[in-house]
Design a protein around this motif. Structure first.
Motif, mmCIF file in Angstrom:
data_model
loop_
_atom_site.group_PDB
_atom_site.id
_atom_site.type_symbol
_atom_site.label_atom_id
_atom_site.label_comp_id
_atom_site.label_asym_id
_atom_site.label_seq_id
_atom_site.Cartn_x
_atom_site.Cartn_y
_atom_site.Cartn_z
ATOM 1 N N UNK A 188 0.823 -1.208 0.000
ATOM 2 C CA UNK A 188 0.000 0.000 0.000
ATOM 3 C C UNK A 188 0.862 1.265 0.000
ATOM 4 N N UNK A 189 1.931 1.269 0.813
ATOM 5 C CA UNK A 189 2.824 2.424 0.849
ATOM 6 C C UNK A 189 3.533 2.598 -0.494
ATOM 7 N N UNK A 190 3.903 1.493 -1.106
ATOM 8 C CA UNK A 190 4.649 1.557 -2.367
ATOM 9 C C UNK A 190 3.867 2.275 -3.461
ATOM 10 N N UNK A 191 2.549 2.261 -3.386
ATOM 11 C CA UNK A 191 1.753 2.968 -4.401
ATOM 12 C C UNK A 191 1.969 4.473 -4.354
ATOM 13 N N UNK A 192 2.530 4.971 -3.263
ATOM 14 C CA UNK A 192 2.751 6.404 -3.082
ATOM 15 C C UNK A 192 4.117 6.852 -3.595
ATOM 16 N N UNK A 193 4.969 5.899 -3.985
ATOM 17 C CA UNK A 193 6.363 6.206 -4.299
ATOM 18 C C UNK A 193 6.584 6.175 -5.807
ATOM 19 N N UNK A 194 6.794 7.332 -6.424
ATOM 20 C CA UNK A 194 7.030 7.372 -7.875
ATOM 21 C C UNK A 194 8.517 7.271 -8.200
ATOM 22 N N UNK A 195 8.834 7.113 -9.456
ATOM 23 C CA UNK A 195 10.216 7.226 -9.906
ATOM 24 C C UNK A 195 10.768 8.585 -9.470
ATOM 25 N N UNK A 196 12.046 8.594 -9.121
ATOM 26 C CA UNK A 196 12.709 9.842 -8.787
ATOM 27 C C UNK A 196 12.489 10.338 -7.379
ATOM 28 N N UNK A 197 11.765 9.593 -6.566
ATOM 29 C CA UNK A 197 11.496 10.033 -5.197
ATOM 30 C C UNK A 197 12.748 9.934 -4.337
ATOM 31 N N UNK A 198 12.833 10.813 -3.342
ATOM 32 C CA UNK A 198 13.823 10.704 -2.266
ATOM 33 C C UNK A 198 13.104 10.108 -1.068
ATOM 34 N N UNK A 199 13.740 9.142 -0.414
ATOM 35 C CA UNK A 199 13.051 8.350 0.604
ATOM 36 C C UNK A 199 13.767 8.353 1.937
ATOM 37 N N UNK A 375 -5.055 3.032 2.282
ATOM 38 C CA UNK A 375 -4.330 4.287 2.483
ATOM 39 C C UNK A 375 -5.345 5.389 2.754
ATOM 40 N N UNK A 376 -5.188 6.071 3.880
ATOM 41 C CA UNK A 376 -6.027 7.219 4.215
ATOM 42 C C UNK A 376 -5.241 8.490 3.927
ATOM 43 N N UNK A 377 -5.677 9.225 2.921
ATOM 44 C CA UNK A 377 -5.034 10.481 2.550
ATOM 45 C C UNK A 377 -5.709 11.599 3.337
ATOM 46 N N UNK A 378 -4.950 12.217 4.254
ATOM 47 C CA UNK A 378 -5.521 13.227 5.145
ATOM 48 C C UNK A 378 -5.272 14.649 4.674
ATOM 49 N N UNK A 379 -4.665 14.800 3.527
ATOM 50 C CA UNK A 379 -4.365 16.140 3.034
ATOM 51 C C UNK A 379 -5.648 16.883 2.662
#
Length: 414
Positions: A188-199, A375-379
């Motif tokens: 589930x977390x991996x769906x939030x990580x695009x190419x080029x991300x800093x982690x 995933x709960x997006x709270x933004x």
């Protein structure tokens, strides 16, 4: 100088700062704890302690203080012998630097010096770096098992008061094996990580599983206060190219002997002070900077407790808020809490109407809550919207109770 008695360097009332993780000098710690039985008013300032010798500390000899109840300090916390500093890791660093925490003695483990007499700080550039400059006494345990890492932070042998040598193997990460729940959360977390991300991922079962899922990403960068063996998933697959300057920046490596051999002399892995890790100018180049942390509880406003449950302190404020707020200095960023929806027995929900422990991270510092249920997006959400999204990622057996507590007045729109 030749081997020494540690008592000649200790004075009543001293604050003794001790290296954490791989920098914890096990021989010196044993000598210090033995000497502390007969010297009044000594305080040991610890970080991530891994030596079980801390389990045998007599009450008050010395007083043991730490910013975290991690590793071997957890048992001291359970017996009430651990004095917690409930503050951000960046504050601990600042307090040491400005003398609010006046460190008198440093105990640290280092690799052998180079030809010019400089010691690398090895696999841990920890919270006590500034104390190496200000302490009255610096005692070092020189261990050839400690890697020499790529860092501008070094200490010259002339600054060291006395040394002992040892060849004790470095500690490994106490990470437990991953469960199916961990793997689902990681996906589930991996769906939030695009190419080029800093982690920033840290260590643990969930971060290790995340890296397995994102092996096929490209152009990833690591900007993490702590790295573990999961780095091999990303480097071996090419997701992180350490031949590119700045692709892997950390303050600590904790894992297997393979990891320590990997960072030894590796110019592709930069070991830096916390100030450098969180430098605004560098963070501004991250697009996005994604920080994944863990928690014990999350309430229906998105507030996070990462410190205590049932009155027992088991976690830390640590660097969670520091890193979450660093995402606000990046070009774009996400602050993520990843946690199982229940305790291992399944009878207690990790999503709660109200926290039963301290509020570690504020609702305004948290963007995403990820459990095995989604995933709960709270933004950009209202309090009511947050509650509904968090209930949706709670364990199904606990959702009705959460809704009842919500409508019963425990949480209102404001």
């Amino acid at each position: 100088m030749p081997d020494f008695s540690i008592t000649e360097f200790l004075r009543p009332g001293d604050l003794v700062a001790i290296g954490e993780a791989t920098a914890e000098p096990r021989t010196l710690v044993a000598r210090f704890l033995d000497a502390a039985r007969d010297i009044d008013d000594l305080t040991a300032l610890c970080g991530y302690a891994l030596d079980d010798i801390w389990h045998s500390v007599p009450d008050g000899h010395p007083t043991v203080m730490s910013y975290a109840a991690h590793g071997s300090l957890r048992k001291l916390a359970a017996t009430g012998q651990l004095q917690i500093l409930p503050c951000h890791l960046s504050s601990v660093v600042r307090f040491i630097r400005n003398g609010t925490l006046p460190v008198d003695v440093v105990l640290i483990q280092l690799p052998p010096a180079d030809a010019d007499g400089f010691h690398s700080l090895g696999a841990t550039v920890g919270y006590l770096v500034d104390a190496l400059d200000s302490a009255r006494v610096v005692l070092a345990e020189i261990n050839p098992n400690m890697p020499r890492t790529n860092s501008s932070r070094r200490i010259h042998q002339s600054r060291i008061t006395a040394t002992v040598t040892s060849d004790i193997p470095l500690p490994g990460s106490p990470t437990r094996p991953a469960t199916e729940v961990d793997r689902t959360i990681a996906a589930n977390v991996a769906t939030l990580i695009p190419d080029g991300a800093s982690l920033q991922l840290g260590v643990g079962a969930i971060p290790a599983e995340i890296t397995k899922v994102i092996r096929e990403r490209s152009g990833l960068r690591i900007r993490s206060n702590l790295i573990g063996d999961w780095i091999f998933d990303l480097v071996d697959s090419g997701a992180v190219d350490i031949s590119v300057a700045g692709s892997c920046t950390t303050g600590m490596a904790l894992g297997s002997r393979r990891l320590y051999d990997f960072v030894d002399g590796n110019t592709g892995i930069d070991f830096v002070h916390l100030d450098e890790l969180l430098a605004p100018a560098t963070l501004a180049t991250c697009d996005p900077f994604i920080v994944v942390n863990s928690a014990l509880q999350v309430d229906l406003l998105g507030q996070v407790n990462a410190e205590s449950l049932g009155g027992l302190y088991v976690g830390a404020v640590g660097g969670q808020v520091d890193s979450f707020r660093a995402t606000r200095m990046a070009k774009s960023g996400l602050s993520v809490i990843a946690l199982p929806a229940t305790n291992p027995a399944g009878d207690k929900s990790s999503i709660v109407a109200q926290l039963t422990g301290p509020t570690t991270s504020l609702q305004s510092d948290v963007d995403i809550i990820a459990t095995e249920y989604g995933v709960a997006d709270l933004r950009a959400t209202t309090a009511a919207q947050r509650a509904e999204r968090l209930i949706a990622v709670a364990a199904p057996a606990h959702r009705d109770k959460l809704r009842t507590e919500l409508t019963g007045g425990h949480r209102t729109e404001r």
